[in-house]
Design a protein around this motif. Structure first.
Motif, PDB file in Angstrom:
ATOM      1  N   LYS A 199      84.458   4.673 112.561  1.00 15.61           N
ATOM      2  CA  LYS A 199      83.679   5.683 113.290  1.00 15.61           C
ATOM      3  C   LYS A 199      82.606   6.309 112.403  1.00 15.61           C
ATOM      4  CE  LYS A 199      87.255   7.040 116.624  1.00 15.61           C
ATOM      5  NZ  LYS A 199      88.122   8.141 117.108  1.00 15.61           N
ATOM      6  N   THR A 200      82.964   6.596 111.150  1.00 13.68           N
ATOM      7  CA  THR A 200      82.000   7.210 110.238  1.00 13.68           C
ATOM      8  C   THR A 200      80.858   6.251 109.924  1.00 13.68           C
ATOM      9  OG1 THR A 200      83.812   8.469 109.254  1.00 13.68           O
ATOM     10  CG2 THR A 200      81.743   8.416 108.045  1.00 13.68           C
ATOM     11  N   ALA A 245      78.629  12.826 106.247  1.00 14.31           N
ATOM     12  CA  ALA A 245      79.233  11.575 106.704  1.00 14.31           C
ATOM     13  C   ALA A 245      79.309  10.546 105.569  1.00 14.31           C
ATOM     14  CB  ALA A 245      78.435  11.006 107.882  1.00 14.31           C
ATOM     15  N   PHE A 247      78.456   6.079 112.825  1.00 10.97           N
ATOM     16  CA  PHE A 247      77.601   7.269 112.876  1.00 10.97           C
ATOM     17  C   PHE A 247      76.450   7.129 111.886  1.00 10.97           C
ATOM     18  CE2 PHE A 247      76.430  11.341 111.006  1.00 10.97           C
ATOM     19  CZ  PHE A 247      76.028  12.054 112.138  1.00 10.97           C
ATOM     20  N   TYR A 301      74.447  13.985 108.164  1.00  8.02           N
ATOM     21  CA  TYR A 301      74.310  12.647 107.594  1.00  8.02           C
ATOM     22  C   TYR A 301      74.891  12.611 106.176  1.00  8.02           C
ATOM     23  CZ  TYR A 301      71.970   8.554 105.599  1.00  8.02           C
ATOM     24  OH  TYR A 301      71.691   7.369 104.958  1.00  8.02           O
ATOM     25  N   LYS A 325      73.960   4.438 113.099  1.00 14.21           N
ATOM     26  CA  LYS A 325      73.169   4.930 114.230  1.00 14.21           C
ATOM     27  C   LYS A 325      72.110   5.930 113.768  1.00 14.21           C
ATOM     28  CE  LYS A 325      73.688   7.280 118.681  1.00 14.21           C
ATOM     29  NZ  LYS A 325      74.655   7.925 119.611  1.00 14.21           N
ATOM     30  N   TYR A 326      72.494   6.800 112.859  1.00 14.92           N
ATOM     31  CA  TYR A 326      71.589   7.823 112.338  1.00 14.92           C
ATOM     32  C   TYR A 326      70.427   7.175 111.602  1.00 14.92           C
ATOM     33  CZ  TYR A 326      70.074  12.090 109.955  1.00 14.92           C
ATOM     34  OH  TYR A 326      69.341  13.147 109.497  1.00 14.92           O
TER      35      TYR A 326
END
Length: 546
Positions: free
Chosen positions: A426-427, A386, A430, A383, A433-434
């Protein structure tokens, strides 16, 4: 005219000292001797690349067997005594054996007459040959040990998962290492050799020799300390007089060279020890027996002090698995009664879960899991990486946009902006979502209870008996069974530092009368009445003693 003596020749060279031409030279000397002494060499027995420290040589043994079975030859020609054997006792024994078969042993380059002086000389030459062999072995071992202290590979075939570089150091072969990790992981989870072998072979993994896996392959891999990063040398016992080595036998610890972190580890130390502990705890399961017994090795007889083992009881209508005292099997006197496996197993599993996962412990477990979960929310590596990556991507895109504003756009810049935008998207997804998964996530006590119920179901499932056996063996000190009671002692080991490998441990005991065991398992036992009876018995015994 003197009759021609039929003879055979024996020649040998060792892989470390001679070449194949040595056989030819030995034959030439023997042929010259035979010609001078009216002999005809009718056959040759030649051992190539075979050491003389043992008589376990194919051609040598064939010569002995041929001499035993009414041979045509009456003499064996050998170039020198060290070609015949470098072991004094073997040299004497087999020379005498051939003579008993009516075959004379002639050393063409070392003449021995049939008199006491020559017999003494033969023994001296045999001793010299043996000394040479043992001294050579000592010097070779000295060099190997020096390499071992430098954690260098000492020869032979490297273990599965490793190759050897130009500096004689072990390096990981990643493709083979996948198979090694799978072996340790499956073993730590309690899978048997058969299941592990099947999976390895289905996935197409091979041994270092390029062959399918078998049981012995796994046994040696699991015991090899190199896989956890410990360089080890001189562990296996030397070969016997027949040049056969039992790799399962170990030398004394003081003779073994062991260097921590001396080679790259393929599995963690924890996984290595866990896999070996499981195998040790469940080794009685890997036999030809048709049944696996959950508590063997833990049960002690309260009547004679012996140990209980698993057994099958055949009745007219059904078959039951039972535990019974080994003293009965060994025909020693013991009045203990056998006990049904299903009753004892169920009682032990139930008390295990009840003791280790009671309401007080559930609160502690829930609290610790939530603390670990919240901590992972803050420090999760992926995380954080990212978020850092997103900042870098956005800055790079913005710089590119500024450059376009000053110089104008072209195809390369256009493609680069599209690439940045795709990576940013995309990052960001992520991260979103996290964060969504982490928000307001609280583990409840009810969830823990549900997991404990699943654990109990897992323990009761016969398919998981090997793994359950291992778990119970770690937390049960002993089970004592008399004709009156069943007593289970649970242990919790603890060291001052807080880990569970220490010498300090507390013991918790659970006990039930055997006559109530069936009712307990069927959840019909009246514990209040049981406790009253137990109390009355204690008072009665107290008054009797008074």
């Amino acid at each position: 005219m003197e009759e021609t003596i039929k003879a055979v020749g024996y020649a040998r060279f060792s892989s470390s000292m001679q070449r194949e031409e040595s056989i030819t030279a030995q034959k030439r000397y023997m042929m010259m001797y035979a010609k001078r002494n009216n002999m005809e060499v009718i056959d040759w027995y030649c051992d190539e690349a075979k050491s003389a420290k043992t008589v376990n040589r194919p051609a040598f043994q064939k010569m002995i067997n041929d001499a035993k079975n009414n041979p045509e030859f009456k003499a064996v020609l050998v170039h020198k005594t060290d070609r015949f054997s470098r072991n004094l006792s073997d040299s004497i024994q087999y020379k005498k054996l051939l003579e008993e078969y009516g075959v004379q042993v002639i050393f063409v380059n070392e003449r021995f007459e049939d008199n006491p002086e020559s017999h003494l000389l033969y023994h001296i030459m045999g001793s010299v040959n043996q000394f040479y062999n043992e001294n050579l072995a000592r010097e070779v071992m000295k060099g190997l040990k020096e390499n071992a202290y430098q954690c260098k590979f000492t020869g032979g075939r490297p273990p599965l998962g490793y190759d050897v570089d130009k500096d004689l150091k072990l390096v990981i072969n990643e493709k083979e290492a996948e198979a090694v990790r799978l072996i340790f992981e499956m073993s730590a989870e309690g899978y048997g050799y058969g299941e592990t072998i099947d999976k390895l072979n289905i996935l197409g993994y091979k041994t270092k020799k390029g062959l399918p896996f078998v049981k012995n392959s796994l046994y040696e891999i699991l015991r090899n300390e190199k896989y956890k990063g410990t360089y080890i040398f001189n562990r296996s016992c030397s070969a016997n007089s027949l040049n056969k080595r039992n790799n399962h036998r170990r030398k004394p610890e003081e003779e073994i060279i062991r260097i921590e972190n001396g080679c790259p580890a393929i599995v963690s130390s924890g996984l290595w020890h866990r896999a070996n502990a499981v195998k040790k705890a469940t080794r009685s399961s890997y036999t030809n027996a048709k049944n696996t017994y959950l508590l063997t090795g833990l049960i002690h007889c309260g009547e004679c002090g012996g140990k209980f083992h698993g057994n099958v009881r055949y009745n007219k209508n059904n078959t039951n698995l039972v535990y019974r005292c080994s003293s009965k099997k060994n025909k020693r006197k013991c009045e203990s009664k056998e006990i049904r496996c299903e009753y004892l197993d169920s009682f032990v599993i139930d008390k295990f879960v009840e003791f280790f996962f009671n309401d007080d412990n559930i609160k502690v477990i829930t609290k610790q899991l939530n603390e670990q979960y919240n901590k992972s929310c803050i420090s999760d590596l992926e995380y954080n990486e990212a978020k850092s990556t997103l900042k870098i991507l956005e800055k790079s895109r913005n710089n590119l946009v500024e450059a376009i504003a000053k110089t104008g756009i072209n195809d390369i810049m256009s493609d680069k902006i599209k690439e940045y935008e795709e990576q940013i998207k995309k990052t960001a997804e992520f991260i979103q979502k996290y964060e969504k998964q982490k928000v307001d996530r609280v583990i409840t006590e009810d969830e823990i209870r549900e997991q404990i119920n699943h654990l109990k179901d897992y323990f009761y499932n016969p398919k998981n008996i090997i793994r359950t056996k291992y778990v119970l063996s770690q937390y049960i000190d002993r089970i004592d069974i008399s004709n009156e009671n069943v007593q289970v002692q649970f242990k919790v080991s603890m060291s001052p530092s807080g880990n569970t490998d220490g010498d300090y441990f507390c013991v918790h005991t659970e006990m039930i009368k055997r006559k109530y065991l069936f009712d307990y398992v069927c959840e019909k036992v009246d514990f209040e009445q049981w406790n009253i009876e137990k109390l009355n018995k204690s008072e009665s015994e107290h008054r009797k003693g008074a």
